[in-house]
Design an enzyme around this catalytic site. Structure first.
Site, PDB file in Angstrom:
ATOM      1  CB  SER A  61      -0.914   0.008   1.225  1.00 40.78           C
ATOM      2  OG  SER A  61      -1.697  -1.161   1.253  1.00 40.78           O
TER       3      SER A  61
HETATM    4  N1  SAM Z   1      -0.402  -4.970   4.179  1.00 38.67           N
HETATM    5  C1  SAM Z   1       0.272  -5.311   2.954  1.00 38.67           C
HETATM    6  C2  SAM Z   1       1.678  -4.804   2.895  1.00 38.67           C
HETATM    7  O1  SAM Z   1       2.120  -4.115   3.830  1.00 38.67           O
HETATM    8  O2  SAM Z   1       2.348  -5.091   1.900  1.00 38.67           O
HETATM    9  C3  SAM Z   1      -0.498  -4.904   1.733  1.00 38.67           C
HETATM   10  C4  SAM Z   1      -1.692  -5.733   1.556  1.00 38.67           C
HETATM   11  S1  SAM Z   1      -2.355  -5.891  -0.067  1.00 38.67           S
HETATM   12  C5  SAM Z   1      -2.992  -4.273  -0.356  1.00 38.67           C
HETATM   13  C6  SAM Z   1      -3.763  -6.887   0.381  1.00 38.67           C
HETATM   14  C7  SAM Z   1      -3.408  -8.320   0.720  1.00 38.67           C
HETATM   15  O3  SAM Z   1      -4.559  -8.929   1.270  1.00 38.67           O
HETATM   16  C8  SAM Z   1      -3.008  -9.139  -0.483  1.00 38.67           C
HETATM   17  O4  SAM Z   1      -1.749  -9.695  -0.296  1.00 38.67           O
HETATM   18  C9  SAM Z   1      -4.092 -10.202  -0.556  1.00 38.67           C
HETATM   19  O5  SAM Z   1      -3.649 -11.462  -1.030  1.00 38.67           O
HETATM   20  C10 SAM Z   1      -4.534 -10.275   0.885  1.00 38.67           C
HETATM   21  N2  SAM Z   1      -5.846 -10.883   1.107  1.00 38.67           N
HETATM   22  C11 SAM Z   1      -6.983 -10.756   0.373  1.00 38.67           C
HETATM   23  N3  SAM Z   1      -7.968 -11.480   0.919  1.00 38.67           N
HETATM   24  C12 SAM Z   1      -7.452 -12.077   2.024  1.00 38.67           C
HETATM   25  C13 SAM Z   1      -7.983 -12.956   3.012  1.00 38.67           C
HETATM   26  N4  SAM Z   1      -9.240 -13.399   2.993  1.00 38.67           N
HETATM   27  N5  SAM Z   1      -7.172 -13.357   4.009  1.00 38.67           N
HETATM   28  C14 SAM Z   1      -5.881 -12.949   4.071  1.00 38.67           C
HETATM   29  N6  SAM Z   1      -5.325 -12.120   3.161  1.00 38.67           N
HETATM   30  C15 SAM Z   1      -6.102 -11.690   2.151  1.00 38.67           C
END
Ligand code: SAM
Length: 216
Positions: A61
Site C-alpha cells: 500500500s
Molecule cells: N499490508 C500489505 C503490505 O504491507 O504489503 C499490503 C496488503 S495488499 C494491499 C492486500 C493483501 O490482502 C493481499 O496480499 C491479498 O492477497 C490479501 N488478502 C486478500 N484477501 C485475504 C484474506 N481473505 N485473508 C488474508 N489475506 C487476504
C-alpha cells in the site's frame, strides 16, 4: 543505511505535511526499510507516493495509507494486533515497532512465505505470519486490541467485532470492488461506535466472508 534520505523525505512530505501527527507512527516509518519489502527492480521507487506491485496481482500500500491506518489504531506499545492481508509484510513490520505482538494473515502462500523471510531477516521477532482466510479472523489468539484489514471488504465481518476487546479498534476499508471508505470501528461495552475516515482503493478481501474469487 540505504535510502535514508528518501525515507526521511517520505515521512516529512508525504506523511507529516499531510497531517499524520502520531510521532511513534512517524518514527516507525522512518525506521522500517520499505525498499526491502519490494522486488529489487522496484527498490528505487519504494519511497514514492504510491502503491507498488508485489506479485500475485497484489500490492504494497501507499505509505500515506499505511500511516493513516496505523494512526487510527491508536497504539501505545502494549497491544496485541491482528492484520488481515500480510502482502509484502511492510505494514506488519511497522506494527511490530508500535505494538507488543502482531499476528498477520495472508491467503496467498508465496506472498506469506516471502514476507515471513524478510521479517525474520530484519529481526521483527514479535510478528507471527499465518497462511489462511483472514475473513474469519483468527479466533485462537483473540481478543485483540486492534484489527487492521489491508484489503477491501464488501461489508464488515461480524467476527472481527467479536474478536476485539472492549475499547479495541478495527480499521477496515469497506465498499464496492473499485472504491471504498476507510472505517474505524471502536468496540464499546454496549456495542460499537464508528468513524468514517478517508476514501481509498484497495485490492479485494477474498474469502468466506469477503468477495468471491470468481466475482473479482
Ligand atoms: N499490508 C500489505 C503490505 O504491507 O504489503 C499490503 C496488503 S495488499 C494491499 C492486500 C493483501 O490482502 C493481499 O496480499 C491479498 O492477497 C490479501 N488478502 C486478500 N484477501 C485475504 C484474506 N481473505 N485473508 C488474508 N489475506 C487476504
Amino acid at each position: 543505511m540505504a535510502y535514508e534520505k528518501e525515507r526521511s523525505e517520505m515521512v516529512e512530505y508525504q506523511l507529516r505535511d499531510r497531517g499524520i501527527k502520531d510521532e511513534r507512527v512517524l518514527a516507525a516509518m522512518e525506521s522500517v526499510p520499505r525498499h526491502l519489502f519490494v522486488d529489487e527492480y522496484l527498490q528505487s521507487k519504494a519511497y514514492d507516493d504510491g502503491a507498488l506491485p508485489i506479485g500475485e496481482g497484489q500490492t504494497i500500500s501507499q505509505p500515506y495509507m499505511v500511516a493513516v491506518m496505523t494512526e487510527l489504531l491508536e497504539l501505545k506499545g502494549d497491544e496485541k494486533i491482528l492484520e488481515v492481508g500480510t502482502g509484502s509484510g511492510y505494514q506488519a513490520a511497522v506494527l511490530s515497532m508500535l505494538a507488543a505482538e502482531v499476528f498477520t494473515i495472508e491467503r496467498i502462500q508465496p506472498l506469506s512465505l516471502r514476507a515471513r523471510g524478510v521479517l525474520k531477516q530484519l529481526n521483527y521477532t514479535n510478528v507471527h505470519v499465518i497462511v489462511s482466510d483472514g475473513t474469519v479472523g483468527l479466533p485462537e489468539h483473540s481478543p485483540y486490541d486492534g484489527i487492521i484489514v489491508t484489503a477491501a471488504a464488501p461489508h464488515i465481518p461480524q467476527q472481527y467485532i467479536e474478536q476485539l476487546k472492549v475499547n479495541g479498534r478495527l480499521v477496515i476499508p469497506v465498499g464496492s470492488r473499485y472504491s471504498q471508505t476507510l472505517y474505524k470501528i471502536k468496540k464499546t461495552a454496549t456495542g460499537i461506535s464508528s468513524l468514517i475516515s478517508t476514501p481509498c482503493v484497495f485490492v479485494p478481501l477474498i474469502g468466506k466472508d469477503g468477495w468471491d474469487e470468481k466475482e473479482v
